[in-house]
Design a protein around this motif. Structure first.
Motif, PDB file in Angstrom:
ATOM      1  N   THR A  97       0.828  -1.217   0.000  1.00  0.00           N
ATOM      2  CA  THR A  97       0.000   0.000   0.000  1.00  0.00           C
ATOM      3  C   THR A  97       0.857   1.260   0.000  1.00  0.00           C
ATOM      4  O   THR A  97       0.363   2.343   0.309  1.00  0.00           O
ATOM      5  CB  THR A  97      -0.923   0.014   1.235  1.00  0.00           C
ATOM      6  OG1 THR A  97      -0.119   0.018   2.439  1.00  0.00           O
ATOM      7  CG2 THR A  97      -1.833  -1.200   1.257  1.00  0.00           C
ATOM      8  N   SER A  98       2.124   1.124  -0.365  1.00  0.00           N
ATOM      9  CA  SER A  98       3.051   2.253  -0.279  1.00  0.00           C
ATOM     10  C   SER A  98       2.607   3.464  -1.108  1.00  0.00           C
ATOM     11  O   SER A  98       2.874   4.606  -0.732  1.00  0.00           O
ATOM     12  CB  SER A  98       4.462   1.823  -0.700  1.00  0.00           C
ATOM     13  OG  SER A  98       4.454   1.280  -2.013  1.00  0.00           O
ATOM     14  N   GLU A  99       1.912   3.226  -2.230  1.00  0.00           N
ATOM     15  CA  GLU A  99       1.460   4.340  -3.067  1.00  0.00           C
ATOM     16  C   GLU A  99      -0.064   4.499  -3.033  1.00  0.00           C
ATOM     17  O   GLU A  99      -0.628   5.228  -3.846  1.00  0.00           O
ATOM     18  CB  GLU A  99       1.927   4.122  -4.514  1.00  0.00           C
ATOM     19  CG  GLU A  99       3.440   4.125  -4.670  1.00  0.00           C
ATOM     20  CD  GLU A  99       3.873   3.975  -6.114  1.00  0.00           C
ATOM     21  OE1 GLU A  99       2.984   3.836  -6.983  1.00  0.00           O
ATOM     22  OE2 GLU A  99       5.089   4.006  -6.374  1.00  0.00           O
ATOM     23  N   ALA A 100      -0.694   3.800  -2.099  1.00  0.00           N
ATOM     24  CA  ALA A 100      -2.162   3.822  -2.049  1.00  0.00           C
ATOM     25  C   ALA A 100      -2.712   4.438  -0.766  1.00  0.00           C
ATOM     26  O   ALA A 100      -3.923   4.498  -0.589  1.00  0.00           O
ATOM     27  CB  ALA A 100      -2.703   2.402  -2.191  1.00  0.00           C
ATOM     28  N   GLU A 101      -1.850   4.883   0.123  1.00  0.00           N
ATOM     29  CA  GLU A 101      -2.316   5.444   1.391  1.00  0.00           C
ATOM     30  C   GLU A 101      -3.091   6.731   1.157  1.00  0.00           C
ATOM     31  O   GLU A 101      -2.816   7.459   0.195  1.00  0.00           O
ATOM     32  CB  GLU A 101      -1.118   5.720   2.315  1.00  0.00           C
ATOM     33  CG  GLU A 101      -0.349   4.477   2.715  1.00  0.00           C
ATOM     34  CD  GLU A 101      -1.119   3.583   3.687  1.00  0.00           C
ATOM     35  OE1 GLU A 101      -2.150   4.031   4.221  1.00  0.00           O
ATOM     36  OE2 GLU A 101      -0.679   2.444   3.902  1.00  0.00           O
ATOM     37  N   PRO A 102      -4.089   7.003   2.027  1.00  0.00           N
ATOM     38  CA  PRO A 102      -4.464   6.307   3.257  1.00  0.00           C
ATOM     39  C   PRO A 102      -5.354   5.091   2.982  1.00  0.00           C
ATOM     40  O   PRO A 102      -6.235   5.137   2.131  1.00  0.00           O
ATOM     41  CB  PRO A 102      -5.228   7.375   4.041  1.00  0.00           C
ATOM     42  CG  PRO A 102      -5.864   8.222   2.975  1.00  0.00           C
ATOM     43  CD  PRO A 102      -4.882   8.247   1.834  1.00  0.00           C
ATOM     44  N   VAL A 103      -5.105   4.013   3.720  1.00  0.00           N
ATOM     45  CA  VAL A 103      -5.814   2.755   3.519  1.00  0.00           C
ATOM     46  C   VAL A 103      -6.490   2.332   4.822  1.00  0.00           C
ATOM     47  O   VAL A 103      -5.934   2.492   5.908  1.00  0.00           O
ATOM     48  CB  VAL A 103      -4.840   1.646   3.069  1.00  0.00           C
ATOM     49  CG1 VAL A 103      -5.534   0.293   3.043  1.00  0.00           C
ATOM     50  CG2 VAL A 103      -4.272   1.968   1.695  1.00  0.00           C
ATOM     51  N   THR A 104      -7.709   1.799   4.692  1.00  0.00           N
ATOM     52  CA  THR A 104      -8.416   1.243   5.844  1.00  0.00           C
ATOM     53  C   THR A 104      -8.750  -0.221   5.564  1.00  0.00           C
ATOM     54  O   THR A 104      -8.745  -0.655   4.409  1.00  0.00           O
ATOM     55  CB  THR A 104      -9.714   2.014   6.138  1.00  0.00           C
ATOM     56  OG1 THR A 104     -10.561   1.983   4.973  1.00  0.00           O
ATOM     57  CG2 THR A 104      -9.421   3.458   6.511  1.00  0.00           C
ATOM     58  N   PHE A 105      -9.058  -0.958   6.635  1.00  0.00           N
ATOM     59  CA  PHE A 105      -9.316  -2.390   6.522  1.00  0.00           C
ATOM     60  C   PHE A 105     -10.666  -2.736   7.153  1.00  0.00           C
ATOM     61  O   PHE A 105     -11.155  -2.031   8.027  1.00  0.00           O
ATOM     62  CB  PHE A 105      -8.209  -3.185   7.223  1.00  0.00           C
ATOM     63  CG  PHE A 105      -6.841  -2.947   6.650  1.00  0.00           C
ATOM     64  CD1 PHE A 105      -6.355  -3.734   5.620  1.00  0.00           C
ATOM     65  CD2 PHE A 105      -6.047  -1.912   7.124  1.00  0.00           C
ATOM     66  CE1 PHE A 105      -5.100  -3.508   5.083  1.00  0.00           C
ATOM     67  CE2 PHE A 105      -4.789  -1.670   6.585  1.00  0.00           C
ATOM     68  CZ  PHE A 105      -4.315  -2.475   5.570  1.00  0.00           C
TER      69      PHE A 105
END
Length: 214
Positions: free
Chosen positions: A128-136
């Motif tokens: 997820t290095s280029e996709a932040e912010p990420v939630t689960f």
């Protein structure tokens, strides 16, 4: 994205920026200046157009006040503000270019997790290095919003687990992970069920012995 209000707004996109003046501003705009990180990125004044940093990537509409900047990358993220008729507006947008989330994968620990294990840990992972912010999120309980969960016999009614990875522009779901603790409902013994069976067995044995002695 319509410029209105008086707060910083975070906007996440993948390949272009889009700005538009709200209708209240369109008919009074004689000068439109979009400022990127304190430098003019687009200026319209007295029918003259100046292109700054985004030259050759900017598509303006001076009638509607719309501005589209295409072909953007991570280096193009930053703060955009608007100067309308040479007056700086209070609102601004902070743009960040991000990638869609990858399809998550569920990793189990220990690897030899089975129905005989005391408990196991599931991890929802991916780059997820280029996709932040990420939630689960997890399918068995949408209220669980962590990367890791622990499973044990308490989860024996859940047939499989899957996790969701989400960011402001995308969402992906993992392949289902078969629950090693799963049992068909007919085979599940409710709490206290084993003790009940033992007591019943003892009562039957005592009754049989008592009958023989009599």
């Amino acid at each position: 994205m319509t410029l209105s209000g008086n707060e910083d707004n975070y906007v996440y996109q993948t390949s272009f920026f889009f700005f538009g003046l709200s209708p209240a501003y369109r008919y009074i705009a004689t000068t439109i200046n979009f400022v990127f990180n304190f430098f003019t990125s687009f200026l319209y004044y007295d029918d003259v157009i100046y292109y700054g940093k985004f030259k050759n990537r900017t598509t303006p509409n001076t009638v509607s006040g719309e501005l589209k900047i295409s072909g953007v990358g991570a280096q193009d993220g930053g703060k955009f503000t608007l100067e309308l008729n040479k007056v700086s507006q209070r609102n601004s947008f902070i743009f960040k270019i991000i990638s869609p989330v990858p399809k998550p994968q569920i990793h189990v620990s220990p690897v030899a997790c089975s129905k005989d294990s005391v408990r196991c840990k599931l991890h929802c992972g991916g780059d997820t290095s280029e996709a932040e912010p990420v939630t689960f999120q997890w399918s068995h309980n949408p209220e669980v919003k962590t990367e890791n969960i622990t499973i044990d016999v308490i989860n024996q009614e859940v047939k499989s687990f899957s996790c969701f990875m989400t960011n402001p522009i995308s969402q992906k779901e993992s392949e289902p992970f078969a629950n090693p603790f799963y049992q068909e409902k007919d085979n599940i013994i409710a709490p206290g069920g084993i003790a009940g069976l033992v007591i019943m067995f003892l009562v039957v044995v005592e009754a049989a012995v008592g009958g023989a002695l009599a």
